[in-house]
Design a protein around this motif. Structure first.
Motif, PDB file in Angstrom:
ATOM      1  N   ILE A   1      13.953 -24.147 -71.890  1.00 43.97           N
ATOM      2  CA  ILE A   1      14.079 -25.362 -72.710  1.00 43.97           C
ATOM      3  C   ILE A   1      15.550 -25.547 -73.088  1.00 43.97           C
ATOM      4  O   ILE A   1      16.172 -24.621 -73.626  1.00 43.97           O
ATOM      5  N   ARG A   2      16.073 -26.738 -72.775  1.00 45.70           N
ATOM      6  CA  ARG A   2      17.465 -27.063 -73.135  1.00 45.70           C
ATOM      7  C   ARG A   2      17.448 -28.018 -74.312  1.00 45.70           C
ATOM      8  O   ARG A   2      16.801 -29.064 -74.276  1.00 45.70           O
ATOM      9  N   ILE A   3      18.185 -27.658 -75.341  1.00 44.68           N
ATOM     10  CA  ILE A   3      18.146 -28.409 -76.582  1.00 44.68           C
ATOM     11  C   ILE A   3      19.565 -28.886 -76.883  1.00 44.68           C
ATOM     12  O   ILE A   3      20.502 -28.071 -76.934  1.00 44.68           O
ATOM     13  N   SER A   4      19.747 -30.205 -77.051  1.00 44.55           N
ATOM     14  CA  SER A   4      21.086 -30.667 -77.442  1.00 44.55           C
ATOM     15  C   SER A   4      20.977 -31.725 -78.535  1.00 44.55           C
ATOM     16  O   SER A   4      19.962 -32.427 -78.630  1.00 44.55           O
ATOM     17  N   PRO A   5      21.999 -31.820 -79.359  1.00 44.40           N
ATOM     18  CA  PRO A   5      21.953 -32.790 -80.457  1.00 44.40           C
ATOM     19  C   PRO A   5      21.863 -34.211 -79.908  1.00 44.40           C
ATOM     20  O   PRO A   5      22.421 -34.519 -78.854  1.00 44.40           O
TER      21      PRO A   5
ATOM     22  N   ALA B   1      28.639 -25.191 -75.181  1.00 48.41           N
ATOM     23  CA  ALA B   1      29.226 -26.209 -76.056  1.00 48.41           C
ATOM     24  C   ALA B   1      28.234 -27.311 -76.394  1.00 48.41           C
ATOM     25  O   ALA B   1      28.113 -27.720 -77.545  1.00 48.41           O
ATOM     26  N   VAL B   2      27.508 -27.776 -75.396  1.00 50.25           N
ATOM     27  CA  VAL B   2      26.689 -28.954 -75.652  1.00 50.25           C
ATOM     28  C   VAL B   2      25.192 -28.703 -75.702  1.00 50.25           C
ATOM     29  O   VAL B   2      24.425 -29.603 -76.052  1.00 50.25           O
TER      30      VAL B   2
ATOM     31  N   ALA C   1      25.454 -26.632 -83.719  1.00 46.64           N
ATOM     32  CA  ALA C   1      26.087 -25.904 -84.821  1.00 46.64           C
ATOM     33  C   ALA C   1      25.053 -25.060 -85.544  1.00 46.64           C
ATOM     34  O   ALA C   1      23.867 -25.110 -85.235  1.00 46.64           O
ATOM     35  N   GLU C   2      25.531 -24.305 -86.530  1.00 48.65           N
ATOM     36  CA  GLU C   2      24.661 -23.341 -87.193  1.00 48.65           C
ATOM     37  C   GLU C   2      23.429 -23.991 -87.824  1.00 48.65           C
ATOM     38  O   GLU C   2      22.345 -23.419 -87.824  1.00 48.65           O
ATOM     39  N   ASP C   3      23.629 -25.190 -88.392  1.00 48.49           N
ATOM     40  CA  ASP C   3      22.464 -25.827 -89.025  1.00 48.49           C
ATOM     41  C   ASP C   3      21.413 -26.205 -87.967  1.00 48.49           C
ATOM     42  O   ASP C   3      20.209 -26.111 -88.200  1.00 48.49           O
ATOM     43  N   ASN C   4      21.876 -26.581 -86.752  1.00 52.58           N
ATOM     44  CA  ASN C   4      20.922 -26.855 -85.662  1.00 52.58           C
ATOM     45  C   ASN C   4      20.139 -25.604 -85.313  1.00 52.58           C
ATOM     46  O   ASN C   4      18.931 -25.637 -85.106  1.00 52.58           O
ATOM     47  N   LEU C   5      20.881 -24.484 -85.273  1.00 50.86           N
ATOM     48  CA  LEU C   5      20.217 -23.230 -84.893  1.00 50.86           C
ATOM     49  C   LEU C   5      19.150 -22.861 -85.911  1.00 50.86           C
ATOM     50  O   LEU C   5      18.072 -22.369 -85.553  1.00 50.86           O
TER      51      LEU C   5
END
Ligand code: ASP
Ligand code: MG
Length: 449
Positions: free
Chosen positions: A340-344, A376-377, A351-355
């Motif tokens: 699964i690829r997850i990007s904003p 990076a992305v 960033a840390e909050d995404n994690l």
């Protein structure tokens, strides 16, 4: 016999007695674990007696799993019970009873043998438990039902061993191994269990104890389980607490192999491996050892043997405090993976909050990450493709992120890899992702289309 000879004879026997008396004070204490396959039929149970006859002097705590595939069948029974599928339930119970009854009939051919009545009473107890209404708590009900597999297997085996002259004491492990109430994943209360196990498994009333793997109970005696395949762990806990000389896990394979023969030709048995290698192999998915088993043994420097119950005199694999530079490469295959690829959503960086959000969802759905990689992305995770769990996870992730995924993948881990081992597993495969850490490489691949 002349009087001199009589005296001489007398002395020899006294001397023999003295030797055996000192021996019995210092006999070793060992733990054996017999898994489902090693007790799946009457013939297999008879084979257990053959094995035990090779250890006439040792004190042995024997940890036994449910017979054959009984735990899977008990899970189905728990499921029917919980969802009140009465007909399916009674059919499934009858099937399990039949399976065990055939084994019992073969082990105790004499109709009037008292064990037949005991056997019937055990199933009656299960049936009356199942006649009660289920609670609203699935995991609780599961733990009240599934351990029946271990209860019945240990009753049968203990009775049969006694019948065959291998005297032993049946032990209800729930009196000794105490846990919290995290049903289906209960955590051992080490302090309390240590006190109770040492008091109970004292070997004064018996040389051999037969008890259940996988099962424990809370301080108020509610039955719990330690997670699937937990019997190896039980054996390790008892060995740790009782400071056993060694543990032997009797399996249907000759030892720890460097790959699962299901996926790999020309496997090699590992003769001796370090605790660390055993932990690493188990962690990455080598199914021969349960990952939790090693630590309690390592902590007390207790050797673990993995041996074939079909070839009890063969060497097997020794796991212990062993040093070497490098082991031969081992291969672990995890099939049916999803990446699964997850990007904003806004093309920013992860960033840390995404994690925090991502891990929150992973935890919520009880998912184990097999591999993760940050760039990076995007942030990528590889998990077992349990359809329901991965669907729920993706649904949640899609609320906050852009998500793409790919299914039908294989995750290959090679410990002590080199280029030739990589080449060997990459035949006809495309590589999606690769990660190395010290001695390990992990490759996510798919069949060449
Ligand atoms: N019988 C349990 C299971 O199949 C525990 C074990 O065999 O280790 O998961
Ligand atoms: Mg097992």
């Amino acid at each position: 016999m002349s009087s001199l000879n009589v005296v001489f004879f007398y002395f020899i026997n006294v001397a023999k007695f003295a030797v055996s008396a000192t021996h019995s004070n210092y006999v070793t204490m060992i733990v054996f674990k017999f898994g489902g396959a090693s007790v799946k039929s009457a013939r297999a149970v008879k084979n257990v007696t053959d094995i035990l006859q090779r250890y006439p002097e040792d004190r042995i705590a024997i940890v036994v799993s449910a017979m054959g595939k009984t735990t899977n069948a008990m899970e189905v029974i728990a499921d029917h019970y919980f969802h009140k599928r009465k007909q399916d339930l009674s059919r499934a119970v009858a099937e399990r009873k039949h399976y065990h009854r055939e084994i019992v009939d073969e082990l105790f051919p004499e109709k009037g043998h008292p064990f037949h009545a005991e056997f019937s009473a055990l199933f009656e107890a299960l049936e009356s438990r199942l006649a009660k209404d289920p609670t609203l708590h699935y995991d609780f009900d599961y733990d009240q039902i599934v351990p029946f597999g271990e209860m019945i297997s240990t009753k049968i085996i203990s009775a049969y061993l006694n019948e065959s002259g291998i005297e032993n004491q049946w032990m209800d492990i729930r009196k000794y191994l105490k846990s919290n109430n995290a049903f289906r994943e209960a955590r051992i209360d080490w302090d309390l269990s240590t006190r109770l196990v040492r008091k109970g498994f004292h070997f004064r009333d018996a040389r051999i104890y037969v008890t259940q793997g996988f099962v424990a109970s809370t301080i108020d005696d509610i039955t719990t389980t330690l997670g699937r395949e937990g019997s190896d762990f039980t054996a390790a806990i008892l060995a740790h607490i009782l400071r056993a000389e060694h543990v032997t896990i009797w399996k249907d394979v000759p030892g720890v192999l460097n790959a699962d023969p299901k996926w790999f030709d020309n496997t090699v048995k590992l003769e001796k491996i370090s605790y660390l290698d055993a932990i690493e192999l188990a962690y990455y998915g080598a199914s021969v050892i349960h990952p939790k088993t090693i630590k309690p043994l390592q902590n007390k420097n207790i050797n673990l043997f993995i041996k074939s119950f079909l070839e009890p005199d063969a060497e097997g694999t020794l796991v212990g405090n062993i040093t070497y530079d490098k082991l031969i490469p081992s291969f672990i295959f995890n099939m049916d993976q999803i990446l699964i690829r997850i990007s904003p959503n806004d093309f920013s960086f992860i960033a840390e909050d995404n994690l925090e959000t991502i891990f929150g969802y992973v935890y919520k759905h009880g998912i184990k990450i097999n591999l993760m990689q940050n760039s990076a992305v995007s942030f990528q995770i590889c998990i077992n493709n349990d359809k329901r769990k991965s669907r729920n996870l993706i649904d949640d992730l899609e609320q906050d992120f852009r998500v793409t995924y790919e299914t039908g993948l294989e995750l290959i881990t090679i410990r002590y890899f080199d280029q030739s081992t990589i080449d060997r597993v990459m035949i006809n495969k495309d590589l999606l992702l690769e990660q190395t850490y010290k001695q390990n490489i992990q490759l996510i691949v798919r069949d060449k289309g």
